[in-house]
Motif scaffolding. Structure first.
Motif, PDB file in Angstrom:
ATOM      1  N   PHE A 118     -11.304 -18.240  12.063  1.00 27.77           N
ATOM      2  CA  PHE A 118     -11.598 -16.827  11.837  1.00 27.77           C
ATOM      3  C   PHE A 118     -10.590 -16.043  12.655  1.00 27.77           C
ATOM      4  CE2 PHE A 118     -13.280 -12.758  13.022  1.00 27.77           C
ATOM      5  CZ  PHE A 118     -13.764 -12.273  11.835  1.00 27.77           C
ATOM      6  N   ASP A 119      -9.871 -15.154  11.989  1.00 30.65           N
ATOM      7  CA  ASP A 119      -8.911 -14.296  12.674  1.00 30.65           C
ATOM      8  C   ASP A 119      -9.157 -12.877  12.207  1.00 30.65           C
ATOM      9  OD1 ASP A 119      -6.797 -13.082  13.930  1.00 30.65           O
ATOM     10  OD2 ASP A 119      -5.296 -14.524  13.252  1.00 30.65           O
ATOM     11  N   ILE A 120      -9.531 -12.006  13.123  1.00 29.70           N
ATOM     12  CA  ILE A 120      -9.871 -10.635  12.764  1.00 29.70           C
ATOM     13  C   ILE A 120      -8.694  -9.904  12.123  1.00 29.70           C
ATOM     14  CG2 ILE A 120      -9.330  -9.591  14.999  1.00 29.70           C
ATOM     15  CD1 ILE A 120     -12.279  -8.683  12.707  1.00 29.70           C
ATOM     16  N   VAL A 121      -7.478 -10.302  12.448  1.00 31.29           N
ATOM     17  CA  VAL A 121      -6.285  -9.637  11.927  1.00 31.29           C
ATOM     18  C   VAL A 121      -6.187  -9.773  10.406  1.00 31.29           C
ATOM     19  CG1 VAL A 121      -3.758  -9.676  11.936  1.00 31.29           C
ATOM     20  CG2 VAL A 121      -5.018  -9.849  14.076  1.00 31.29           C
ATOM     21  N   ASP A 122      -6.470 -10.966   9.886  1.00 26.88           N
ATOM     22  CA  ASP A 122      -6.341 -11.153   8.445  1.00 26.88           C
ATOM     23  C   ASP A 122      -7.658 -11.486   7.762  1.00 26.88           C
ATOM     24  OD1 ASP A 122      -6.764 -13.736   9.232  1.00 26.88           O
ATOM     25  OD2 ASP A 122      -4.895 -14.521   8.454  1.00 26.88           O
ATOM     26  N   TYR A 123      -8.766 -11.147   8.412  1.00 24.35           N
ATOM     27  CA  TYR A 123     -10.075 -11.449   7.840  1.00 24.35           C
ATOM     28  C   TYR A 123     -10.291 -10.744   6.506  1.00 24.35           C
ATOM     29  CZ  TYR A 123     -15.048 -11.134   6.980  1.00 24.35           C
ATOM     30  OH  TYR A 123     -16.276 -11.162   6.386  1.00 24.35           O
ATOM     31  N   LYS A 124      -9.981  -9.477   6.448  1.00 21.96           N
ATOM     32  CA  LYS A 124     -10.214  -8.717   5.222  1.00 21.96           C
ATOM     33  C   LYS A 124      -8.982  -7.896   4.895  1.00 21.96           C
ATOM     34  CE  LYS A 124     -13.439  -5.368   3.227  1.00 21.96           C
ATOM     35  NZ  LYS A 124     -12.998  -5.563   1.921  1.00 21.96           N
ATOM     36  N   VAL A 125      -8.496  -8.080   3.695  1.00 20.81           N
ATOM     37  CA  VAL A 125      -7.384  -7.281   3.219  1.00 20.81           C
ATOM     38  C   VAL A 125      -7.937  -5.921   2.812  1.00 20.81           C
ATOM     39  CG1 VAL A 125      -5.581  -7.104   1.465  1.00 20.81           C
ATOM     40  CG2 VAL A 125      -6.185  -9.334   2.409  1.00 20.81           C
ATOM     41  N   THR A 126      -7.296  -4.865   3.277  1.00 21.34           N
ATOM     42  CA  THR A 126      -7.768  -3.523   2.950  1.00 21.34           C
ATOM     43  C   THR A 126      -7.586  -3.269   1.461  1.00 21.34           C
ATOM     44  OG1 THR A 126      -7.118  -2.783   5.141  1.00 21.34           O
ATOM     45  CG2 THR A 126      -7.525  -1.078   3.494  1.00 21.34           C
ATOM     46  N   PRO A 127      -8.667  -2.934   0.753  1.00 20.06           N
ATOM     47  CA  PRO A 127      -8.538  -2.688  -0.684  1.00 20.06           C
ATOM     48  C   PRO A 127      -7.754  -1.407  -0.954  1.00 20.06           C
ATOM     49  CG  PRO A 127     -10.793  -2.309   0.045  1.00 20.06           C
ATOM     50  CD  PRO A 127     -10.039  -2.840   1.219  1.00 20.06           C
ATOM     51  N   ASP A 128      -7.155  -1.344  -2.113  1.00 20.95           N
ATOM     52  CA  ASP A 128      -6.320  -0.208  -2.480  1.00 20.95           C
ATOM     53  C   ASP A 128      -7.104   1.104  -2.472  1.00 20.95           C
ATOM     54  OD1 ASP A 128      -3.853   0.970  -3.371  1.00 20.95           O
ATOM     55  OD2 ASP A 128      -4.827   1.203  -5.325  1.00 20.95           O
ATOM     56  N   TRP A 129      -8.361   1.068  -2.904  1.00 18.00           N
ATOM     57  CA  TRP A 129      -9.130   2.303  -2.979  1.00 18.00           C
ATOM     58  C   TRP A 129      -9.440   2.876  -1.600  1.00 18.00           C
ATOM     59  CZ3 TRP A 129     -13.707   2.306  -0.441  1.00 18.00           C
ATOM     60  CH2 TRP A 129     -14.319   1.083  -0.212  1.00 18.00           C
ATOM     61  N   LEU A 130      -9.269   2.090  -0.554  1.00 16.81           N
ATOM     62  CA  LEU A 130      -9.582   2.558   0.793  1.00 16.81           C
ATOM     63  C   LEU A 130      -8.338   3.092   1.501  1.00 16.81           C
ATOM     64  CD1 LEU A 130     -11.963   2.794   2.714  1.00 16.81           C
ATOM     65  CD2 LEU A 130     -11.462   0.514   3.537  1.00 16.81           C
ATOM     66  N   SER A 131      -7.412   3.610   0.747  1.00 16.37           N
ATOM     67  CA  SER A 131      -6.208   4.171   1.346  1.00 16.37           C
ATOM     68  C   SER A 131      -6.294   5.698   1.313  1.00 16.37           C
ATOM     69  CB  SER A 131      -4.970   3.696   0.589  1.00 16.37           C
ATOM     70  OG  SER A 131      -4.979   4.224  -0.714  1.00 16.37           O
ATOM     71  N   PRO A 132      -5.560   6.375   2.167  1.00 12.95           N
ATOM     72  CA  PRO A 132      -5.636   7.841   2.224  1.00 12.95           C
ATOM     73  C   PRO A 132      -5.290   8.527   0.909  1.00 12.95           C
ATOM     74  CG  PRO A 132      -4.421   6.994   4.093  1.00 12.95           C
ATOM     75  CD  PRO A 132      -4.703   5.835   3.201  1.00 12.95           C
ATOM     76  N   ARG A 133      -4.458   7.895   0.100  1.00 13.04           N
ATOM     77  CA  ARG A 133      -4.075   8.570  -1.139  1.00 13.04           C
ATOM     78  C   ARG A 133      -5.241   8.681  -2.128  1.00 13.04           C
ATOM     79  NH1 ARG A 133      -2.409   5.182  -5.488  1.00 13.04           N
ATOM     80  NH2 ARG A 133      -2.556   3.007  -4.878  1.00 13.04           N
ATOM     81  N   HIS A 134      -6.330   7.935  -1.936  1.00  9.63           N
ATOM     82  CA  HIS A 134      -7.493   8.020  -2.814  1.00  9.63           C
ATOM     83  C   HIS A 134      -8.614   8.869  -2.225  1.00  9.63           C
ATOM     84  CE1 HIS A 134      -6.085   5.246  -5.838  1.00  9.63           C
ATOM     85  NE2 HIS A 134      -5.728   4.395  -4.895  1.00  9.63           N
ATOM     86  N   TRP A 135      -8.419   9.450  -1.085  1.00  7.69           N
ATOM     87  CA  TRP A 135      -9.508  10.170  -0.441  1.00  7.69           C
ATOM     88  C   TRP A 135      -9.372  11.663  -0.678  1.00  7.69           C
ATOM     89  CZ3 TRP A 135     -13.361   8.364   3.237  1.00  7.69           C
ATOM     90  CH2 TRP A 135     -13.562   6.996   3.117  1.00  7.69           C
TER      91      TRP A 135
END
Length: 160
Positions: free
Chosen positions: A132-149
């Protein structure tokens, strides 16, 4: 990979430590030979039976290595790994037991967010590794980027 091609536990640990170079290491193991392999990294070591009760006394580590052969009571395995993962270490490596045990099952470890990380030979026994490595545990989904907010250009055009 064929059994004959698997590295030994000591070879893989030595190579991994040379690659990762942890600042602070925590080892949960009853095996003195495993502690000797990690000796120059000066790990803090907890014996299996005392790992869960004494975990609160340990400082945070950059890498925690947990030996599945340690005498950790089955009821303590999940809380121990969860606490190491959430609070005490940014990266947790579990070296699974040589013989299957319910508390150390693949399903339990995958359920805790660990990923298969290969295997090694320990004598004549194949031991799976999980990481388990917190750095690569979860890839940030595209919808969770500032351009979608926040879309200031749309504030006066649509009623939310």
């Amino acid at each position: 990979m064929a059994e004959a091609e698997l590295p030994t536990l000591q070879q893989r640990l030595t190579a991994m430590l040379a690659d990762v170079r942890p600042e602070r290491l925590l080892l949960v193991s009853d095996d003195d030979a495993l502690a000797q392999v990690l000796g120059d990294h000066a790990p803090q070591r907890l014996a299996g039976a005392e790992a869960w009760p004494r975990l609160g006394d340990c400082p945070a580590a950059s890498l925690a290595i947990v030996d599945g052969e340690a005498a950790v009571p089955p009821a303590d395995v999940t809380p121990l790994l969860g606490r190491l993962r959430d609070v005490y270490a940014g990266q947790v490596l579990v070296i699974g037991p040589a013989s299957p045990r319910e508390a150390w099952s693949r399903h339990t470890l995958i359920g805790l967010g660990f990923r298969g990380f290969g295997a090694t030979l320990d004598g004549n026994h194949r031991r799976p590794w999980y990481q388990f490595d917190i750095v690569d545990y979860k890839v940030t989904p595209d919808w969770l980027s500032p351009r979608h907010w926040a879309h200031p250009e749309l504030w006066d055009k649509f009623r939310w």
